[in-house]
Design a protein around this motif. Structure first.
Motif, PDB file in Angstrom:
ATOM      1  N   UNK A   1      14.291  32.230  -8.103  1.00  0.00           N
ATOM      2  CA  UNK A   1      14.705  30.914  -7.579  1.00  0.00           C
ATOM      3  C   UNK A   1      16.083  30.517  -8.142  1.00  0.00           C
ATOM      4  N   UNK A   2      16.232  30.676  -9.458  1.00  0.00           N
ATOM      5  CA  UNK A   2      17.513  30.319 -10.099  1.00  0.00           C
ATOM      6  C   UNK A   2      18.643  31.221  -9.632  1.00  0.00           C
ATOM      7  N   UNK A   3      18.333  32.488  -9.406  1.00  0.00           N
ATOM      8  CA  UNK A   3      19.350  33.436  -8.924  1.00  0.00           C
ATOM      9  C   UNK A   3      19.847  33.027  -7.536  1.00  0.00           C
ATOM     10  N   UNK A   4      18.924  32.548  -6.692  1.00  0.00           N
ATOM     11  CA  UNK A   4      19.300  32.073  -5.347  1.00  0.00           C
ATOM     12  C   UNK A   4      20.289  30.914  -5.449  1.00  0.00           C
TER      13      UNK A   4
ATOM     14  N   UNK B   1      24.496  31.093  -4.360  1.00  0.00           N
ATOM     15  CA  UNK B   1      25.037  30.212  -3.321  1.00  0.00           C
ATOM     16  C   UNK B   1      24.849  28.754  -3.734  1.00  0.00           C
ATOM     17  N   UNK B   2      25.859  28.188  -4.456  1.00  0.00           N
ATOM     18  CA  UNK B   2      25.742  26.796  -4.929  1.00  0.00           C
ATOM     19  C   UNK B   2      25.607  25.788  -3.780  1.00  0.00           C
TER      20      UNK B   2
ATOM     21  N   UNK C   1      18.177  23.180  -2.524  1.00  0.00           N
ATOM     22  CA  UNK C   1      17.122  23.672  -3.425  1.00  0.00           C
ATOM     23  C   UNK C   1      15.852  24.012  -2.652  1.00  0.00           C
ATOM     24  N   UNK C   2      15.573  23.271  -1.565  1.00  0.00           N
ATOM     25  CA  UNK C   2      14.381  23.556  -0.755  1.00  0.00           C
ATOM     26  C   UNK C   2      14.496  24.911  -0.067  1.00  0.00           C
ATOM     27  N   UNK C   3      15.689  25.254   0.409  1.00  0.00           N
ATOM     28  CA  UNK C   3      15.905  26.553   1.061  1.00  0.00           C
ATOM     29  C   UNK C   3      15.727  27.674   0.038  1.00  0.00           C
ATOM     30  N   UNK C   4      16.252  27.473  -1.175  1.00  0.00           N
ATOM     31  CA  UNK C   4      16.093  28.465  -2.250  1.00  0.00           C
ATOM     32  C   UNK C   4      14.614  28.638  -2.582  1.00  0.00           C
ATOM     33  N   UNK C   5      13.868  27.513  -2.595  1.00  0.00           N
ATOM     34  CA  UNK C   5      12.431  27.565  -2.885  1.00  0.00           C
ATOM     35  C   UNK C   5      11.692  28.341  -1.791  1.00  0.00           C
ATOM     36  N   UNK C   6      12.058  28.115  -0.535  1.00  0.00           N
ATOM     37  CA  UNK C   6      11.401  28.798   0.587  1.00  0.00           C
ATOM     38  C   UNK C   6      11.730  30.293   0.575  1.00  0.00           C
ATOM     39  N   UNK C   7      12.976  30.643   0.255  1.00  0.00           N
ATOM     40  CA  UNK C   7      13.357  32.059   0.117  1.00  0.00           C
ATOM     41  C   UNK C   7      12.511  32.727  -0.972  1.00  0.00           C
TER      42      UNK C   7
END
Length: 302
Positions: free
Chosen positions: A10-13, A17-18, A22-28
């Motif tokens: 999650x943190x790497x996502x 890509x700053x 955060x929701x998109x990173x969580x879904x990925x």
């Protein structure tokens, strides 16, 4: 995928890509978790995904991560009603997950396309804090050769407004950073207010960075339109009637919740703005009045 791997992914996502929500990173992250999961039953798979969402909430306690994760689970878990075979069910879940991710990745562009038409040439706009969706709307307005200027609040305690101002200067947009306490003073100069949202609740109100509520109150007093831009994955099943009704897990950062025993001494990072103060909401589902939000929420979660 254990807890440490999940959090690191999650943190790497977010690092890579700053600009990613955060929701998109969580879904990925949840999609990757789904691909690696070794559960033997559909129920076990669902439970694993639910606990993975809770784990991500422990890293980023924003409303968007909660609503995005819940909608993702809702969207993919309908598969279990159609396919009893686990391997087939999991394959279809992964396909639906990819589809959901693709759909929400286009959200900002859709919002910008709808909202920029409300920005007239020569407009003076007030915005609050740093919002990627607001920035996308203003980028679109610049691309359409519109001339406008922006006032952005400093947005303490993290001075996120300075980041917004820097991004706007790169677009050659005239920008002025104002004190949070100067919102009422500045409003008589502006034509409209555009803010983002961390979450859109069932009543059509929004949860957003602290200071949004007072901006909406001042906009109403000055009779200026107060527009909200938000992606539909931020629609959350909450119905707060006042500030106290918003759960603590959304009010404070994840590390504050884990380390501070007495939250009464901490400042909330968000506030609730009721629907009566909002003119329109621009979402990837269309331009909505606050009263239309509950219908859209029912469609999303059913």
């Amino acid at each position: 995928m254990n807890r440490e791997e999940l959090v690191e992914y999650f943190r790497a996502q977010m690092r890579e890509d700053p600009d990613m929500a955060s929701a998109v990173a969580a879904i990925r992250t949840l999609l990757e978790f789904l691909k690696r999961d070794k559960s033997n039953t559909i129920l076990g798979l669902r439970e694993s995904l639910t606990s993975a969402t809770d784990c991500l909430m422990g890293v980023d306690s924003s409303v968007a991560v909660s609503s995005g994760g819940e909608l993702f689970l809702r969207f993919i878990s309908l598969t279990s009603l159609e396919h009893q075979d686990l391997s087939r069910c999991k394959k279809v879940m992964e396909e639906r997950g990819e589809l959901f991710l693709e759909k929400i990745s286009m959200s900002r562009k859709k919002v910008a396309k709808l909202c920029h038409t409300f920005i007239k040439d020569g407009a003076k706009i007030l915005t609050h804090s740093y919002s990627r969706v607001v920035l996308k709307v203003l980028e679109k307005a610049v691309a359409e050769k519109k001339r406008f200027s922006v006032y952005v609040t400093e947005s303490q305690p993290d001075a996120a407004g300075q980041q917004m101002a820097e991004a706007l200067r790169k677009l050659n947009v005239p920008v002025t950073v104002v004190l949070d306490a100067a919102v009422g003073y500045v409003l008589e100069k502006v034509d409209l207010v555009i803010v983002g949202a961390e979450g859109v609740v069932e009543s059509g109100g929004i949860i957003n960075k602290i200071g949004t509520y007072q901006m909406a109150l001042c906009s109403k007093a000055h009779n200026k339109p107060f527009y909200v831009v938000a992606e539909s994955f931020k629609f959350v099943r909450l119905y707060p009637l006042n500030q106290q009704d918003v759960p603590d897990k959304f009010k404070y950062k994840a590390d504050t919740l884990q380390t501070v025993p007495n939250l009464s001494e901490e400042h909330s990072m968000i506030d609730y703005t009721p629907p009566s103060l909002i003119t329109l909401l621009f979402t990837d589902l269309g331009v909505l009045t606050p009263s239309a939000i509950s219908d859209e929420l029912i469609k999303l979660y059913l």
